[in-house]
Design a protein around this motif. Structure first.
Motif, PDB file in Angstrom:
ATOM      1  N   LEU A  40     -15.097  -8.887  27.713  1.00 49.92           N
ATOM      2  CA  LEU A  40     -14.246  -7.746  28.057  1.00 49.92           C
ATOM      3  C   LEU A  40     -12.868  -7.930  27.427  1.00 49.92           C
ATOM      4  O   LEU A  40     -12.400  -9.065  27.279  1.00 49.92           O
ATOM      5  CB  LEU A  40     -14.099  -7.651  29.579  1.00 49.92           C
ATOM      6  N   PRO A  41     -12.190  -6.820  27.077  1.00 52.51           N
ATOM      7  CA  PRO A  41     -10.829  -6.946  26.563  1.00 52.51           C
ATOM      8  C   PRO A  41      -9.919  -7.604  27.601  1.00 52.51           C
ATOM      9  O   PRO A  41     -10.011  -7.313  28.795  1.00 52.51           O
ATOM     10  CB  PRO A  41     -10.389  -5.498  26.316  1.00 52.51           C
ATOM     11  N   VAL A  42      -9.075  -8.467  27.123  1.00 47.88           N
ATOM     12  CA  VAL A  42      -8.232  -9.249  28.034  1.00 47.88           C
ATOM     13  C   VAL A  42      -6.798  -8.723  27.997  1.00 47.88           C
ATOM     14  O   VAL A  42      -6.190  -8.617  26.940  1.00 47.88           O
ATOM     15  CB  VAL A  42      -8.264 -10.741  27.638  1.00 47.88           C
ATOM     16  N   ALA A  43      -6.271  -8.386  29.163  1.00 53.92           N
ATOM     17  CA  ALA A  43      -4.926  -7.836  29.244  1.00 53.92           C
ATOM     18  C   ALA A  43      -3.890  -8.932  29.443  1.00 53.92           C
ATOM     19  O   ALA A  43      -2.746  -8.806  29.025  1.00 53.92           O
ATOM     20  CB  ALA A  43      -4.845  -6.822  30.379  1.00 53.92           C
ATOM     21  N   THR A  44      -4.271  -9.989  30.132  1.00 52.03           N
ATOM     22  CA  THR A  44      -3.360 -11.105  30.386  1.00 52.03           C
ATOM     23  C   THR A  44      -4.139 -12.408  30.291  1.00 52.03           C
ATOM     24  O   THR A  44      -5.234 -12.510  30.836  1.00 52.03           O
ATOM     25  CB  THR A  44      -2.786 -11.033  31.824  1.00 52.03           C
ATOM     26  N   SER A  45      -3.551 -13.370  29.617  1.00 52.64           N
ATOM     27  CA  SER A  45      -4.190 -14.674  29.555  1.00 52.64           C
ATOM     28  C   SER A  45      -3.117 -15.740  29.521  1.00 52.64           C
ATOM     29  O   SER A  45      -2.242 -15.742  28.661  1.00 52.64           O
ATOM     30  CB  SER A  45      -5.065 -14.745  28.302  1.00 52.64           C
ATOM     31  N   THR A  58     -10.763  -8.907  37.275  1.00 53.16           N
ATOM     32  CA  THR A  58     -11.502  -8.083  36.319  1.00 53.16           C
ATOM     33  C   THR A  58     -11.646  -6.712  36.943  1.00 53.16           C
ATOM     34  O   THR A  58     -12.282  -6.562  37.993  1.00 53.16           O
ATOM     35  CB  THR A  58     -12.885  -8.680  36.023  1.00 53.16           C
ATOM     36  N   ILE A  59     -11.002  -5.732  36.321  1.00 51.73           N
ATOM     37  CA  ILE A  59     -11.003  -4.398  36.912  1.00 51.73           C
ATOM     38  C   ILE A  59     -11.863  -3.437  36.096  1.00 51.73           C
ATOM     39  O   ILE A  59     -11.721  -3.343  34.877  1.00 51.73           O
ATOM     40  CB  ILE A  59      -9.569  -3.839  37.097  1.00 51.73           C
ATOM     41  N   ALA A  60     -12.760  -2.778  36.803  1.00 53.43           N
ATOM     42  CA  ALA A  60     -13.572  -1.739  36.170  1.00 53.43           C
ATOM     43  C   ALA A  60     -12.998  -0.394  36.577  1.00 53.43           C
ATOM     44  O   ALA A  60     -12.821  -0.116  37.766  1.00 53.43           O
ATOM     45  CB  ALA A  60     -15.023  -1.841  36.626  1.00 53.43           C
ATOM     46  N   CYS A  61     -12.679   0.421  35.591  1.00 51.26           N
ATOM     47  CA  CYS A  61     -11.984   1.675  35.867  1.00 51.26           C
ATOM     48  C   CYS A  61     -12.135   2.593  34.659  1.00 51.26           C
ATOM     49  O   CYS A  61     -12.020   2.135  33.521  1.00 51.26           O
ATOM     50  CB  CYS A  61     -10.502   1.344  36.098  1.00 51.26           C
ATOM     51  N   PRO A  62     -12.402   3.862  34.875  1.00 57.22           N
ATOM     52  CA  PRO A  62     -12.436   4.786  33.733  1.00 57.22           C
ATOM     53  C   PRO A  62     -11.065   4.843  33.057  1.00 57.22           C
ATOM     54  O   PRO A  62     -10.053   4.557  33.688  1.00 57.22           O
ATOM     55  CB  PRO A  62     -12.774   6.131  34.377  1.00 57.22           C
ATOM     56  N   GLY A 117      -8.432  -1.886  23.346  1.00 52.86           N
ATOM     57  CA  GLY A 117      -9.434  -1.525  24.347  1.00 52.86           C
ATOM     58  C   GLY A 117      -8.877  -1.553  25.761  1.00 52.86           C
ATOM     59  O   GLY A 117      -9.596  -1.354  26.730  1.00 52.86           O
ATOM     60  N   ILE A 118      -7.576  -1.802  25.892  1.00 54.54           N
ATOM     61  CA  ILE A 118      -6.951  -1.863  27.226  1.00 54.54           C
ATOM     62  C   ILE A 118      -6.243  -0.550  27.513  1.00 54.54           C
ATOM     63  O   ILE A 118      -5.335  -0.152  26.783  1.00 54.54           O
ATOM     64  CB  ILE A 118      -5.894  -2.982  27.289  1.00 54.54           C
ATOM     65  N   ASP A 119      -6.647   0.101  28.572  1.00 57.29           N
ATOM     66  CA  ASP A 119      -5.920   1.285  29.009  1.00 57.29           C
ATOM     67  C   ASP A 119      -4.780   0.804  29.898  1.00 57.29           C
ATOM     68  O   ASP A 119      -5.011   0.272  30.987  1.00 57.29           O
ATOM     69  CB  ASP A 119      -6.848   2.220  29.791  1.00 57.29           C
ATOM     70  N   TYR A 138     -10.190  -6.028  31.462  1.00 58.87           N
ATOM     71  CA  TYR A 138     -10.417  -4.609  31.747  1.00 58.87           C
ATOM     72  C   TYR A 138     -11.815  -4.188  31.317  1.00 58.87           C
ATOM     73  O   TYR A 138     -12.202  -4.384  30.163  1.00 58.87           O
ATOM     74  CB  TYR A 138      -9.366  -3.772  31.015  1.00 58.87           C
ATOM     75  N   ALA A 139     -12.546  -3.605  32.250  1.00 60.04           N
ATOM     76  CA  ALA A 139     -13.879  -3.084  31.934  1.00 60.04           C
ATOM     77  C   ALA A 139     -13.808  -1.562  32.003  1.00 60.04           C
ATOM     78  O   ALA A 139     -13.676  -0.993  33.089  1.00 60.04           O
ATOM     79  CB  ALA A 139     -14.900  -3.617  32.927  1.00 60.04           C
ATOM     80  N   ARG A 140     -13.872  -0.931  30.847  1.00 58.99           N
ATOM     81  CA  ARG A 140     -13.798   0.527  30.829  1.00 58.99           C
ATOM     82  C   ARG A 140     -15.133   1.083  31.307  1.00 58.99           C
ATOM     83  O   ARG A 140     -16.187   0.723  30.792  1.00 58.99           O
ATOM     84  CB  ARG A 140     -13.495   1.033  29.423  1.00 58.99           C
ATOM     85  N   ALA A 141     -15.076   1.931  32.307  1.00 60.18           N
ATOM     86  CA  ALA A 141     -16.305   2.515  32.836  1.00 60.18           C
ATOM     87  C   ALA A 141     -16.290   4.005  32.534  1.00 60.18           C
ATOM     88  O   ALA A 141     -15.317   4.687  32.830  1.00 60.18           O
ATOM     89  CB  ALA A 141     -16.379   2.292  34.342  1.00 60.18           C
TER      90      ALA A 141
END
Ligand code: FES
Ligand code: FES
Lengths: 154, 737
Positions: free
Chosen positions: B321-326, B469-473, B489-491, B512-515
């Protein structure tokens, strides 16, 4: 259906299908847009007007059933001089303002019936919804209105 | 029509004498200026110096009778911008506040952009982006008036001063009102226009920072304020819409229905469904709701809320999944942690339901399109309509009315395009009004989301690892005008408030998991922070509990080192809520803090739970640091409004799907807070003097977790999904999570 109505002290004749709610006759036929459409189901009170001094939700009242005298926010005072309007200005109650004519009309009817309402009477009368969350200021405004009403008398 | 006199591009100010039909502008001093809008809600405003004549979008007019009118190219939706913006100008102008008026900027050629495509009133940005230019406008006008007076009297401008709407020359005891000077000021040569007007220091402010009455209140109390729904155009017809119940569906029997329409009504195909046109709205609505319409399948056919939850959960499990923070190595840190916590949280779709149902009046004429609409962006409206119709923007006029609430819903243009289609079809001006049912069932909803959280504490009870890990449209995916979903890929709207946590924690990972679920989603008051503050602030509370620490002290300790503004806000809310003192029997409290739109807000909720499990929120304490501010009374009002908006959602707000359709339809099943449920709200503003932050949205995020944390304190039940009404809080039962 043709019918004559007494609105804000004037005799007017209207032409509408008999099941048309009073709200839409006021807004579209008579150009009195102070009463607002919010839900159309009697749930919000944005459409509150007075019939013979009593607050009604005009989205639920078919125009054919109206026999008394209708007062809208436009007829409450020509210049915001009604004590309830003055109180609303003093409390700076509105945000978007859309629900406020209905709120003012609900309060004006309450004070007409009871100059000094109890907390329970206030809660029972002030049930109109406000999406902007101005309830705290409305509460304050009601208290100011009660005081002004006692002083000035409307 | 405008005739350009001269301009001063360096300042972004320009003067024009203009004769204009629509706006009824009388003679006097007229200054036009450019208020930069945010191209992207995340972008900072462009500097004022980039302004050019074509981009002038706001006007200051001083009439010869002394009345000062500001035409604001922003949308007043209750947030008080029609008062705050004039206040900043009036401060520098030394105007008499009682003479200030405000009107929405008319949309004519003089308000057209050529460079920047659009601006939106959103992202709590109006004051944040425009403060300095507003000051400069006021200062420039004041200096011009002073110069005009000095020339008239034959004295040095420096020997004059301005106060309360007049210029004074002390030595000769002369005084001239702004109205008297307006014409002379307008006629000054361009070299008399100050290039770098000196602006007041904060300590010199007389108006800014003082509670000030709203300029729009009297009209709103009189029922005279004109909202979109109140617009009347000669020859206007009325339209009611009926949408395909399933998102993306279409009317399958349009031709047959259109042929069989009752007399005096017309059926028109519109994006999303069909519309009925009639001589009155009631008639149109009655016919529309009675149509025996057949609908095709759509994007959500068969979808239910249970399936949505499953899909979201599955999405969090995807690889890569695309990573927003690491930061650091959270997996390793978690393995070594003394205490490990794992939790799943979720929140549902939410509708905006502004009090004024959606509407738009459109008149499509051979020579162009005229629109009357309460929109959060008249420039965006113009752009979208132009793209849709291929009518050039210069031929589209948008009259922005008052908005009966916006909350993000009125940043959309769906009802505008429908109104345009309908007017085009019937060749007349048409007012389209949605019923409340259509509004609830066809929104661009706050996205549903689900998050998997992990946290670890060391032996001292301090967090060492945090992963989410957040799944969100994605909201931005659809907003290609804002650049769409970025390559990463991060909204940003999905992860804001989660990807940038302020608490000390050496190892962090946020993915972020785009749903993609087919349900339209959009900006809802405070956007991603509306759910992420609930997730983060609840989980921090869980960690505090696991560490056996007071939730306020725990948070404070983790912010102390690097975030003094957060600490100040937390301390303030703790002080005003008497956090250290015990509460009366049966009362419990919870705390939460969140930063959004440049402001930091902490809230404490005081609750009780009845024996039957009914929660009551009695009091809410709010501390906000929004940096420099204009009208404290507006900030208090916006905090109250933001809390109520968030509380409505936290307690009862849910948009659920069954067979691909939204189940709720009006205020009985998608309720907002009632007057009887209103808590007492106490607000204190923390005066940090920092850069101005927003106030329209930041009051909303902390309320849900403040309340659920308080309910945990009251019942020991941790609420990990909203709304609260879906959980049993009765003492005997176990929480159904
Ligand atoms: S519109 Fe009449 S009660 Fe809502
Ligand atoms: S002031 Fe906006 S709905 Fe009440």
């Amino acid at each position: 259906m043709a019918k004559s109505l007494k609105v804000n002290g004037r005799e007017v004749s209207i032409e509408a299908e008999s099941d048309t709610p009073l709200l839409w006759v006021l807004r579209e036929e008579l150009g009195l847009t102070g009463a607002k459409f919010g839900c159309g189901k009697g749930l919000c009170g944005a459409c509150t007007v007075h019939i013979d001094g009593v607050a009604v939700r005009s989205c639920l009242v078919p125009v054919s059933a109206v026999s008394g005298e209708v007062t809208t926010i436009e007829g409450l005072s020509p210049d915001n001089s009604h004590p309830v309007q003055q109180a609303w200005i003093e409390a700076d109650a509105p945000q978007c303002g859309y629900c406020q004519p209905g709120q003012v009309m609900a309060c004006a009817a309450l004070l007409k019936a009871k100059a000094n309402p109890t907390e329970e009477e206030i809660s029972a009368a002030m049930t109109n919804l406000c999406r902007c969350g101005t309830y705290g200021r409305i509460r304050k405004a009601v208290q100011i209105a009660i005081k002004r009403n006692a002083k000035g008398g409307a | 029509m405008t005739q350009e006199l001269e301009k001063n591009p360096r300042e972004g100010l320009s003067r024009r004498a203009f004769v204009q039909s629509g706006a009824a502008v009388a003679a006097g001093l007229v200054l036009g200026f450019y208020l930069p809008g945010n191209k992207h809600r995340r972008a900072e405003a462009a500097s004022a110096s980039g302004a050019s004549e074509e981009r002038v979008n706001t006007w200051l007019r001083i009439a010869t009778d002394g009345a000062i009118t500001i035409y604001v190219a922003r949308s007043e939706m209750g947030q008080g911008i029609f008062t705050a913006m004039p206040m900043v100008i009036a401060e520098e102008l030394e105007a008499d506040w009682s003479k200030m008026r405000v009107e929405p900027a008319p949309s004519g050629p003089e308000f057209n952009y050529s460079g920047r495509p659009f601006e939106v009133t959103g992202g709590s940005s109006s004051i944040r982006s425009n403060w300095e230019i507003l000051q400069r406008i006021g200062a420039t006008a004041r200096l011009m008036l002073i110069t005009a007076a000095a020339r008239k009297w034959g004295v040095e401008p420096e020997s004059c001063r301005a106060e309360q709407g007049a210029v004074f020359h002390a030595a000769s005891k002369r005084k001239a009102g702004y109205g008297e000077l307006a014409a002379a000021a307008a006629a000054l040569p361009s070299d008399a226009i100050p290039k770098e007007p000196k602006l007041k220091a904060r300590s010199e402010y007389k108006l800014i920072g003082k509670p000030t009455k709203r300029l729009d209140t009297p009209d709103k109390v009189a029922g005279k304020a004109v909202f979109g729904i109140d617009v009347s155009v000669p020859g206007m017809q009325y339209a009611a819409v009926r949408h395909a119940p399933v998102f993306g569906g279409e009317c399958a029997n349009f031709a047959a229905l259109a042929k069989a329409m009752p007399e005096g009504t017309t059926l028109v195909k519109v994006p999303g469904g069909v519309a009925v046109v009639a001589a009155s709205w009631w008639k149109a609505q009655k016919v529309a709701s009675g149509l025996d319409a057949k609908w095709t399948k759509g994007a959500t056919t068969g979808l239910s809320s249970a399936a949505i939850e499953k899909k979201l959960r599955a999405a969090t499990g995807a690889k890569k999944l695309p990573v927003a923070t690491s930061k650091g190595d959270p997996s390793k840190a978690l393995r070594k942690a003394k205490v490990k916590l794992e939790a799943e949280y979720s929140t549902p779709y939410l509708a905006h339901t502004p009090m004024e149902p959606l509407n738009c009046t459109a008149h499509v004429k051979p020579e162009g399109i005229e629109l009357w609409v309460g929109t959060q962006s008249h420039t965006l409206t113009k752009l979208v309509v132009s793209n849709h119709t291929k009518v050039p923007q210069e031929k589209i006029v948008v009259h922005t009315t008052y908005l009966g609430g916006g909350f993000g819903r009125r940043a959309e243009s769906d009802m505008v395009l429908q109104a345009v289609e309908i007017s085009k079809a019937v060749g007349k001006p048409v007012k389209l009004i949605w019923s409340r049912e259509e509004d609830v069932q066809h929104d661009f909803y706050r996205p549903a989301s689900l998050v998997k959280l992990k946290g670890g504490l060391d032996e001292k009870g301090l967090p060492v690892a945090f992963s989410a890990t957040i799944a969100c449209p994605s909201i931005f995916e659809r907003w290609t005008l804002f650049g769409g979903l970025p390559k990463s890929g991060i909204d940003s709207a999905a992860v804001e408030g989660l990807a940038d946590i302020k608490y000390d924690c050496p190892h962090q990972h946020v993915a972020y998991a785009r749903a993609d679920l087919g349900v339209p989603v959009g900006f809802w008051r405070s956007v991603g922070s509306s759910h992420n503050a609930f997730y983060l602030e609840s989980f921090i509370d869980e960690l505090a509990h696991a560490a056996k620490k007071d939730p306020y002290a725990f948070r404070r300790g983790l912010l102390e080192k690097s975030h003094p503004r957060f600490v100040k806000v937390l301390d303030t809310v703790a002080r005003i809520s008497n956090w250290k003192d015990p509460l009366p029997e049966g009362r419990h409290r919870g705390i939460a803090i969140a930063e959004s739109f440049g402001s930091i807000v902490a809230e404490v909720a005081e609750v009780s739970v009845s024996a039957g499990g009914q929660p009551t929120v009695h009091k809410v304490y709010v501390a906000i640091d929004c940096g420099r501010y204009v009208n404290p009374d507006t900030i208090v009002a916006q905090m109250e409004g933001g809390v109520v908006y968030g509380l409505s959602a936290a307690l009862n707000g849910e948009i659920s799907l069954k067979d691909g359709r939204v189940e709720q339809s009006n205020f009985h099943d998608y309720p907002m807070l009632k007057p009887s449920e209103m808590p007492e709200i106490v607000v204190e503003i923390v005066d940090s003097g920092a850069a101005p932050g927003g106030v329209g949205e930041p009051g909303t995020p902390p309320i849900a977790p403040a309340v659920t944390n308080a309910l945990f304190a009251a019942t020991g039940k941790r609420i990990r999904s909203l709304p609260i009404s879906k959980h049993s809080l009765a003492a005997q039962e176990d929480a159904k999570l």
